[in-house]
Motif scaffolding. Structure first.
Motif, PDB file in Angstrom:
ATOM      1  N   GLN A 160       0.806  -1.229   0.000  1.00 25.87           N
ATOM      2  CA  GLN A 160       0.000   0.000   0.000  1.00 25.87           C
ATOM      3  C   GLN A 160       0.841   1.282   0.000  1.00 25.87           C
ATOM      4  OE1 GLN A 160      -3.682   0.357   2.536  1.00 25.87           O
ATOM      5  NE2 GLN A 160      -2.442   1.874   3.554  1.00 25.87           N
ATOM      6  N   ASP A 239       4.212   0.085   4.174  1.00 30.12           N
ATOM      7  CA  ASP A 239       2.956  -0.379   4.775  1.00 30.12           C
ATOM      8  C   ASP A 239       2.419  -1.470   3.864  1.00 30.12           C
ATOM      9  OD1 ASP A 239       0.584  -0.886   6.002  1.00 30.12           O
ATOM     10  OD2 ASP A 239      -0.234   1.156   5.840  1.00 30.12           O
ATOM     11  N   GLU A 282       4.938  -2.079   8.161  1.00 31.27           N
ATOM     12  CA  GLU A 282       3.640  -1.971   8.847  1.00 31.27           C
ATOM     13  C   GLU A 282       2.712  -3.087   8.384  1.00 31.27           C
ATOM     14  OE1 GLU A 282       2.187   2.058   8.705  1.00 31.27           O
ATOM     15  OE2 GLU A 282       0.093   1.437   8.652  1.00 31.27           O
ATOM     16  N   ASP A 283       1.974  -3.663   9.315  1.00 32.37           N
ATOM     17  CA  ASP A 283       1.015  -4.727   9.016  1.00 32.37           C
ATOM     18  C   ASP A 283       1.557  -5.740   7.991  1.00 32.37           C
ATOM     19  OD1 ASP A 283      -0.950  -3.777  10.797  1.00 32.37           O
ATOM     20  OD2 ASP A 283      -1.929  -2.539   9.280  1.00 32.37           O
ATOM     21  N   ASP A 309      -0.954  -1.479  12.595  1.00 28.45           N
ATOM     22  CA  ASP A 309      -1.970  -0.456  12.293  1.00 28.45           C
ATOM     23  C   ASP A 309      -3.334  -1.136  12.339  1.00 28.45           C
ATOM     24  OD1 ASP A 309      -3.696   1.421  11.212  1.00 28.45           O
ATOM     25  OD2 ASP A 309      -2.922   1.267   9.176  1.00 28.45           O
ATOM     26  N   LEU A 332       0.878   2.401  15.404  1.00 29.05           N
ATOM     27  CA  LEU A 332       0.374   3.535  14.647  1.00 29.05           C
ATOM     28  C   LEU A 332      -0.829   4.094  15.399  1.00 29.05           C
ATOM     29  CD1 LEU A 332       1.377   4.466  11.754  1.00 29.05           C
ATOM     30  CD2 LEU A 332      -0.840   3.704  10.930  1.00 29.05           C
ATOM     31  N   LYS A 334      -4.030   6.506  15.143  1.00 28.45           N
ATOM     32  CA  LYS A 334      -4.965   7.269  14.315  1.00 28.45           C
ATOM     33  C   LYS A 334      -6.151   7.641  15.191  1.00 28.45           C
ATOM     34  CE  LYS A 334      -4.106   4.787   9.942  1.00 28.45           C
ATOM     35  NZ  LYS A 334      -4.522   3.603   9.159  1.00 28.45           N
ATOM     36  N   LYS A 385       3.167  10.124  10.184  1.00 33.31           N
ATOM     37  CA  LYS A 385       2.889   9.557   8.865  1.00 33.31           C
ATOM     38  C   LYS A 385       1.672  10.258   8.290  1.00 33.31           C
ATOM     39  CE  LYS A 385       1.444   5.224   6.660  1.00 33.31           C
ATOM     40  NZ  LYS A 385       0.727   3.964   6.861  1.00 33.31           N
TER      41      LYS A 385
HETATM   42 ZN    ZN Z   1      -1.588   1.046   7.519  1.00 33.40          ZN
END
Ligand code: ZN
Ligand code: PGA
Length: 425
Positions: A160, A239, A282-283, A309, A332, A334, A385
């Motif tokens: 991603q 990611d 990430e992930d 995440d 992460l 959010k 990020k």
């Molecule tokens: Zn992510």
């Protein structure tokens, strides 16, 4: 005290409706915030309330704006905006669902952040300083996207985000300078190869590559072409967002029509870590693949950052469990995944308590709202990020950190390598 609070519908960076909340205090201070929106959302995130039906593809938010004006506003009137925890607790209780689906995660997070802004305005200090309360803070290391992929680019490649980090830069300002050169170098490499095809959801180049590896090659070459030493000066951060292409330990890669099991996926990523200057992943496996997260962290957690995440969804309890099981070494954060400012801060603190690195993050659907820039500094997150190095919903957030770094002057400490907590960093 909160004297007036109301919601309105505004538009996000994907041209979709979203919720803005404005809070007026009795002393005249005003706070305002806009809810962001994800595309590759994790299970267990706070849910946005959307109208459904045919209008704007079902994405309208008139009901969520209604939640703000009809239920949230009357409940919050008269409350002390300085007491963010009480405000957030009231929002959570008023909603009454575990996933915030009744009033809407979008209505709740915009309210929570708007109240935070109003409190800082009332105190007459910038938001980051209101949050830090005089404790020492660092300016975060930016993770900046060069190519977008996965759900943000029609699955043109599986991964991603292909991002760079510049931990050897001496300041945030210098990290942006380096990234600007790398972004330009990547663009001209793509044009030369006939692969320039516009940008993805977060503003990174559309990855018209034939393989994930071609993207990694091109990014490494862009770092070198711009004059930097891969790994020691500038690293790659990925990611994988693996939940988007696999569940139950079966992963289907779009590009070469291959299916991998967890071990196969981890071996593939391990091969990339051997070959390219990767400092952060990430992930790496699906959000339901606990054993995969543990195995990946066991094998590579000493030499690279392993971020949860979708796996941790900004949830303090999940962070604590991951720390106990060795299922990540970074979280992460959010705000709209957690639902409120207080819950996001709890997840970040749980990460710090566990020795995890912490990254405050935007969503793929964003706006001119710059709250997260202040959270990253005020909470001393170490990393931020935000997406790519184009488009103003992204640049607004980088530019705000430049202003904060300037305001801090000589006392500004750039996190650089200290952003990471893995042993070899
Ligand atoms: Zn992510
Ligand atoms: P999202 O992507 O905002 O679409 O969920 C961002 C991320 O996965 O980090």
């Amino acid at each position: 005290r909160i004297a007036k609070l109301y919601g309105r519908r505004v538009w996000d960076s994907r041209g979709r409706p979203t919720v803005e909340v404005e809070v007026h205090l009795a002393d005249g201070a005003v706070g305002r915030a806009i809810a962001p929106a994800g595309a590759s959302t994790g299970q267990g995130e706070a849910l946005d309330l959307r109208d459904g039906g045919s209008r704007f593809g079902g994405l309208d938010v008139r009901r969520a704006v209604g939640s703000v004006n009809e239920e949230i506003a009357p409940a919050l009137l008269g409350l002390d905006a300085i007491d963010q925890e009480s405000v957030d607790r009231l929002l959570v209780n008023l909603d009454g669902t575990p996933d915030r689906s009744r009033l809407g995660g979008n209505a709740i997070v915009a309210t929570s952040m708007a109240v935070l802004h109003a409190a800082a305005a009332s105190a007459g200090v910038p938001l980051w300083r209101h949050l830090s309360g005089g404790r020492p803070v660092r300016i975060p290391l930016p993770e900046i996207q060069i190519f977008g992929g996965g759900a943000h680019a029609d699955r043109r490649v599986d991964v991603q985000d292909f991002m760079v980090v510049c931990p050897a830069a001496r300041s945030f300002c210098e990290a942006l300078d380096w990234t600007a050169e790398i972004y330009r170098a990547a663009g001209s490499l793509m044009r030369k190869a006939g692969k320039a095809q516009g940008v993805a959801d977060e503003g990174g180049f559309w990855p018209a590559f034939d393989s994930n590896e071609e993207a990694l090659e091109t990014l490494t070459l862009a770092i070198e072409t711009a004059g930097f030493t891969p790994a020691t000066q500038v690293g790659i951060s990925l990611d994988i967002a693996a939940s988007q292409f696999g569940t139950g330990g079966r992963y289907t890669l779009a590009l070469d029509d291959r299916t991998l099991d967890t071990a196969g996926l981890i071996d593939m990523l391990g091969g990339w870590i051997e070959q390219y200057p990767i400092l952060s992943v990430e992930d790496p496996v699906g959000e339901d693949d606990h054993e995969g997260m543990v195995e990946f962290t066991r094998r590579f957690g000493h030499r690279c950052q392993v971020i949860g995440d979708d796996y941790l969804v900004t949830n303090a309890k999940r962070v604590e469990a991951a720390a106990t099981n060795g299922a990540a070494n970074a979280v992460l954060v959010k705000p709209n995944q957690a639902g409120t400012v207080t819950e996001a801060h709890q997840a970040l603190r749980a990460g710090k308590d566990a020795g995890f690195a912490t990254i405050v993050s935007a969503r793929s659907g964003e706006s001119e709202d710059i709250t997260i820039s202040h959270l990253s500094v005020g909470w001393d997150a170490g990393q931020l990020k935000v997406g790519s190095f184009t488009r103003s919903e992204r640049m607004a957030k980088w530019n705000e950190v430049l202003r904060i770094e300037e305001a801090l002057g000589d006392s500004a400490e750039f996190s650089g390598w200290s952003a990471f907590t893995f042993p070899d960093s």
